[in-house]
Scaffold this motif. Structure first.
Motif, PDB file in Angstrom:
ATOM      1  N   ARG A  76      -2.162  -2.662  26.757  1.00 29.75           N
ATOM      2  CA  ARG A  76      -2.090  -2.924  25.325  1.00 29.75           C
ATOM      3  C   ARG A  76      -3.211  -3.860  24.895  1.00 29.75           C
ATOM      4  O   ARG A  76      -3.582  -4.768  25.634  1.00 29.75           O
ATOM      5  N   PRO A  77      -3.747  -3.642  23.697  1.00 27.52           N
ATOM      6  CA  PRO A  77      -4.776  -4.558  23.195  1.00 27.52           C
ATOM      7  C   PRO A  77      -4.204  -5.974  23.090  1.00 27.52           C
ATOM      8  O   PRO A  77      -3.078  -6.166  22.636  1.00 27.52           O
ATOM      9  N   ALA A  99      -0.478   1.467  24.812  1.00 24.15           N
ATOM     10  CA  ALA A  99      -0.316   1.259  23.378  1.00 24.15           C
ATOM     11  C   ALA A  99       0.669   2.269  22.784  1.00 24.15           C
ATOM     12  O   ALA A  99       1.376   1.965  21.830  1.00 24.15           O
ATOM     13  N   ASP A 100       0.743   3.461  23.387  1.00 29.00           N
ATOM     14  CA  ASP A 100       1.627   4.502  22.856  1.00 29.00           C
ATOM     15  C   ASP A 100       2.945   4.630  23.618  1.00 29.00           C
ATOM     16  O   ASP A 100       3.684   5.567  23.422  1.00 29.00           O
TER      17      ASP A 100
END
Length: 162
Positions: A76-77, A99-100
């Motif tokens: 994840r960012p 992230a998804d």
């Protein structure tokens, strides 16, 4: 190697895990010595020397490795850490946080496969691997039928996924 053969091994632990390592060493009849620290770097790990019968040292190493838990890969960012082990994840499991969604890579344990899989992950991520699909593809290509990669719950399987 005879059962009574003596051996030494080095292990690197989080300082918080040293008391448990001392208890396990005593239970296995293994001598445990802390390697003195040198330099001025912040202390984030402790290196221990294990000495004793080869089977006892091997059993202790395996027990300490299991206590570290599973591997988490956080893609994840802004994630505070990209790679870490945690006892919150069962030993032998690699969890990828994307992230998804989350993908769990179930790792069978033939011939220490868990250690082999997590050993390739830092190289993958440092080479620019930043997607769940790339991590899954690399692990599958490297280890073939010894690992099973599944999509996260709620995410449809892509080509080549179970």
């Amino acid at each position: 190697m005879p059962e009574s053969a003596q051996t030494q091994a080095l292990v690197v632990l989080d300082p918080a895990h040293v008391p448990a390592a001392r208890e396990l060493a005593a239970a296995h009849g293994v001598e445990l010595h802390e390697v003195p620290r040198r330099g001025i770097e912040p202390v984030t790990t402790v290196t221990l020397v294990l000495m004793g019968a080869a089977t006892a040292v091997g059993a202790l190493q395996h027990a300490l490795e299991q206590r570290k838990g599973g591997q988490v890969i956080d893609l994840r960012p802004g994630a505070p850490r990209a790679l870490y082990r945690t006892p919150d994840v069962v030993y032998g499991t690699v969890v990828v946080l994307a992230a998804d969604g989350t993908v769990t890579v179930e790792v069978k344990e033939p011939d220490g496969m868990f250690g082999k899989v997590i050993s390739v992950l830092p190289n993958l991520l440092s080479a620019g691997g930043n997607g769940t699909d790339q991590v899954s593809a690399t692990v599958t290509a490297r280890f073939g039928a010894d690992v099973e990669v599944r999509p996260a719950a709620g995410r449809p399987a892509r080509d080549g996924e179970a």
